[in-house]
Design a protein around this motif. Sequence first.
Motif, PDB file in Angstrom:
ATOM      1  N   THR A  85       0.807  -1.225   0.000  1.00  0.00           N
ATOM      2  CA  THR A  85       0.000   0.000   0.000  1.00  0.00           C
ATOM      3  C   THR A  85       0.841   1.277   0.000  1.00  0.00           C
ATOM      4  O   THR A  85       0.286   2.378   0.069  1.00  0.00           O
ATOM      5  CB  THR A  85      -0.956   0.013   1.212  1.00  0.00           C
ATOM      6  OG1 THR A  85      -0.195  -0.113   2.412  1.00  0.00           O
ATOM      7  CG2 THR A  85      -1.970  -1.123   1.113  1.00  0.00           C
ATOM      8  N   ALA A  86       2.155   1.135  -0.090  1.00  0.00           N
ATOM      9  CA  ALA A  86       3.032   2.309  -0.139  1.00  0.00           C
ATOM     10  C   ALA A  86       2.885   3.023  -1.489  1.00  0.00           C
ATOM     11  O   ALA A  86       2.551   2.408  -2.496  1.00  0.00           O
ATOM     12  CB  ALA A  86       4.481   1.882   0.075  1.00  0.00           C
ATOM     13  N   TRP A 102     -14.703 -13.710  -4.710  1.00  0.00           N
ATOM     14  CA  TRP A 102     -13.615 -12.748  -4.457  1.00  0.00           C
ATOM     15  C   TRP A 102     -14.157 -11.404  -4.003  1.00  0.00           C
ATOM     16  O   TRP A 102     -13.505 -10.697  -3.224  1.00  0.00           O
ATOM     17  CB  TRP A 102     -12.732 -12.605  -5.696  1.00  0.00           C
ATOM     18  CG  TRP A 102     -11.973 -13.854  -5.983  1.00  0.00           C
ATOM     19  CD1 TRP A 102     -12.273 -14.803  -6.920  1.00  0.00           C
ATOM     20  CD2 TRP A 102     -10.810 -14.330  -5.300  1.00  0.00           C
ATOM     21  NE1 TRP A 102     -11.350 -15.831  -6.851  1.00  0.00           N
ATOM     22  CE2 TRP A 102     -10.444 -15.566  -5.871  1.00  0.00           C
ATOM     23  CE3 TRP A 102     -10.038 -13.832  -4.252  1.00  0.00           C
ATOM     24  CZ2 TRP A 102      -9.344 -16.302  -5.442  1.00  0.00           C
ATOM     25  CZ3 TRP A 102      -8.938 -14.556  -3.825  1.00  0.00           C
ATOM     26  CH2 TRP A 102      -8.600 -15.776  -4.421  1.00  0.00           C
ATOM     27  N   ASP A 103     -15.337 -11.033  -4.466  1.00  0.00           N
ATOM     28  CA  ASP A 103     -15.938  -9.775  -4.029  1.00  0.00           C
ATOM     29  C   ASP A 103     -16.133  -9.768  -2.518  1.00  0.00           C
ATOM     30  O   ASP A 103     -15.887  -8.763  -1.853  1.00  0.00           O
ATOM     31  CB  ASP A 103     -17.254  -9.510  -4.755  1.00  0.00           C
ATOM     32  CG  ASP A 103     -18.284 -10.623  -4.606  1.00  0.00           C
ATOM     33  OD1 ASP A 103     -17.912 -11.797  -4.369  1.00  0.00           O
ATOM     34  OD2 ASP A 103     -19.486 -10.318  -4.739  1.00  0.00           O
ATOM     35  N   GLU A 104     -16.521 -10.905  -1.960  1.00  0.00           N
ATOM     36  CA  GLU A 104     -16.704 -11.014  -0.509  1.00  0.00           C
ATOM     37  C   GLU A 104     -15.364 -11.088   0.217  1.00  0.00           C
ATOM     38  O   GLU A 104     -15.208 -10.530   1.308  1.00  0.00           O
ATOM     39  CB  GLU A 104     -17.557 -12.231  -0.188  1.00  0.00           C
ATOM     40  CG  GLU A 104     -18.978 -12.105  -0.706  1.00  0.00           C
ATOM     41  CD  GLU A 104     -19.777 -13.388  -0.583  1.00  0.00           C
ATOM     42  OE1 GLU A 104     -19.288 -14.356   0.047  1.00  0.00           O
ATOM     43  OE2 GLU A 104     -20.897 -13.425  -1.125  1.00  0.00           O
ATOM     44  N   LYS A 105     -14.405 -11.778  -0.352  1.00  0.00           N
ATOM     45  CA  LYS A 105     -13.087 -11.900   0.281  1.00  0.00           C
ATOM     46  C   LYS A 105     -12.389 -10.551   0.371  1.00  0.00           C
ATOM     47  O   LYS A 105     -11.748 -10.246   1.364  1.00  0.00           O
ATOM     48  CB  LYS A 105     -12.213 -12.891  -0.501  1.00  0.00           C
ATOM     49  CG  LYS A 105     -12.719 -14.316  -0.453  1.00  0.00           C
ATOM     50  CD  LYS A 105     -11.910 -15.207  -1.380  1.00  0.00           C
ATOM     51  CE  LYS A 105     -12.569 -16.559  -1.534  1.00  0.00           C
ATOM     52  NZ  LYS A 105     -11.924 -17.392  -2.559  1.00  0.00           N
ATOM     53  N   PHE A 106     -12.514  -9.736  -0.673  1.00  0.00           N
ATOM     54  CA  PHE A 106     -11.881  -8.419  -0.677  1.00  0.00           C
ATOM     55  C   PHE A 106     -12.697  -7.406   0.122  1.00  0.00           C
ATOM     56  O   PHE A 106     -12.138  -6.504   0.721  1.00  0.00           O
ATOM     57  CB  PHE A 106     -11.695  -7.917  -2.109  1.00  0.00           C
ATOM     58  CG  PHE A 106     -10.451  -8.412  -2.785  1.00  0.00           C
ATOM     59  CD1 PHE A 106      -9.306  -7.643  -2.830  1.00  0.00           C
ATOM     60  CD2 PHE A 106     -10.433  -9.657  -3.397  1.00  0.00           C
ATOM     61  CE1 PHE A 106      -8.156  -8.087  -3.470  1.00  0.00           C
ATOM     62  CE2 PHE A 106      -9.295 -10.124  -4.042  1.00  0.00           C
ATOM     63  CZ  PHE A 106      -8.157  -9.338  -4.075  1.00  0.00           C
ATOM     64  N   ALA A 161      -6.486   4.002  -2.153  1.00  0.00           N
ATOM     65  CA  ALA A 161      -6.109   3.690  -0.764  1.00  0.00           C
ATOM     66  C   ALA A 161      -7.020   2.646  -0.128  1.00  0.00           C
ATOM     67  O   ALA A 161      -6.626   1.977   0.833  1.00  0.00           O
ATOM     68  CB  ALA A 161      -6.107   4.966   0.074  1.00  0.00           C
ATOM     69  N   GLN A 162      -8.224   2.480  -0.654  1.00  0.00           N
ATOM     70  CA  GLN A 162      -9.163   1.520  -0.075  1.00  0.00           C
ATOM     71  C   GLN A 162      -8.843   0.072  -0.432  1.00  0.00           C
ATOM     72  O   GLN A 162      -9.366  -0.845   0.190  1.00  0.00           O
ATOM     73  CB  GLN A 162     -10.592   1.863  -0.496  1.00  0.00           C
ATOM     74  CG  GLN A 162     -11.047   3.181   0.115  1.00  0.00           C
ATOM     75  CD  GLN A 162     -12.490   3.458  -0.175  1.00  0.00           C
ATOM     76  OE1 GLN A 162     -13.355   2.707   0.257  1.00  0.00           O
ATOM     77  NE2 GLN A 162     -12.752   4.524  -0.901  1.00  0.00           N
ATOM     78  N   VAL A 163      -7.997  -0.130  -1.424  1.00  0.00           N
ATOM     79  CA  VAL A 163      -7.628  -1.493  -1.815  1.00  0.00           C
ATOM     80  C   VAL A 163      -6.461  -1.930  -0.927  1.00  0.00           C
ATOM     81  O   VAL A 163      -5.311  -1.564  -1.160  1.00  0.00           O
ATOM     82  CB  VAL A 163      -7.266  -1.597  -3.308  1.00  0.00           C
ATOM     83  CG1 VAL A 163      -6.868  -3.029  -3.653  1.00  0.00           C
ATOM     84  CG2 VAL A 163      -8.436  -1.124  -4.166  1.00  0.00           C
ATOM     85  N   GLN A 164      -6.815  -2.677   0.101  1.00  0.00           N
ATOM     86  CA  GLN A 164      -5.842  -3.200   1.047  1.00  0.00           C
ATOM     87  C   GLN A 164      -6.081  -4.691   1.177  1.00  0.00           C
ATOM     88  O   GLN A 164      -7.157  -5.114   1.613  1.00  0.00           O
ATOM     89  CB  GLN A 164      -5.970  -2.510   2.399  1.00  0.00           C
ATOM     90  CG  GLN A 164      -5.683  -1.030   2.310  1.00  0.00           C
ATOM     91  CD  GLN A 164      -5.666  -0.373   3.663  1.00  0.00           C
ATOM     92  OE1 GLN A 164      -5.508  -1.011   4.696  1.00  0.00           O
ATOM     93  NE2 GLN A 164      -5.833   0.941   3.670  1.00  0.00           N
TER      94      GLN A 164
END
Length: 168
Positions: free
Chosen positions: A31-32, A71-75, A94-97
């Motif tokens: 996430t950097a 995958w939608d639920e896992k993410f 930034a929300q993709v972690q």
Amino acid sequence: MEGIEVLEDLYSRIGPTVRRGVEGLTAHELTARVDPGANTIAWLTWHIGRGQDVQVSAACGREQVWTAGGWDEKFALPFGPEDTGFGHTPDDVAQVQASAELLLGYVQDVQNESLDVLTGLADADLDVVVDQAWDPPVTLGARLVSVAADALQHAAQIAFVRGMLERR
């Protein structure tokens, strides 16, 4: 080598290229950012999977791996099921972690689905128009090449960002 064989070779390179850029990275490294507005490796990896998944499934009339594989639920991201990241703001990025394992698992599942799609096609299928919204209309062959080229461009961005992070 026939057209489908060329595409199978091309698509089989996406997952390993992404894996080399992502494997072994920490949550912080994923996430950097090299610049406040830059994309992260996590976002780029997710975006590679989403772009390929949405476009290949739509062009070939198949369900997205994103929803079919859960995958939608896992993410658990706040984006809609058709969202690929196109037009995302730095705040969206930034929300993709996610962990490297989760990101790579999704990309691998998408690659497996894409290769499965390709094995069911014949070279003549590549000339079928799949998108009338463009002038000239887009054929399946052009769409598949475009998707793979986009994925590999983003994989190169991952390698670049990783290199920049290692220099810090």
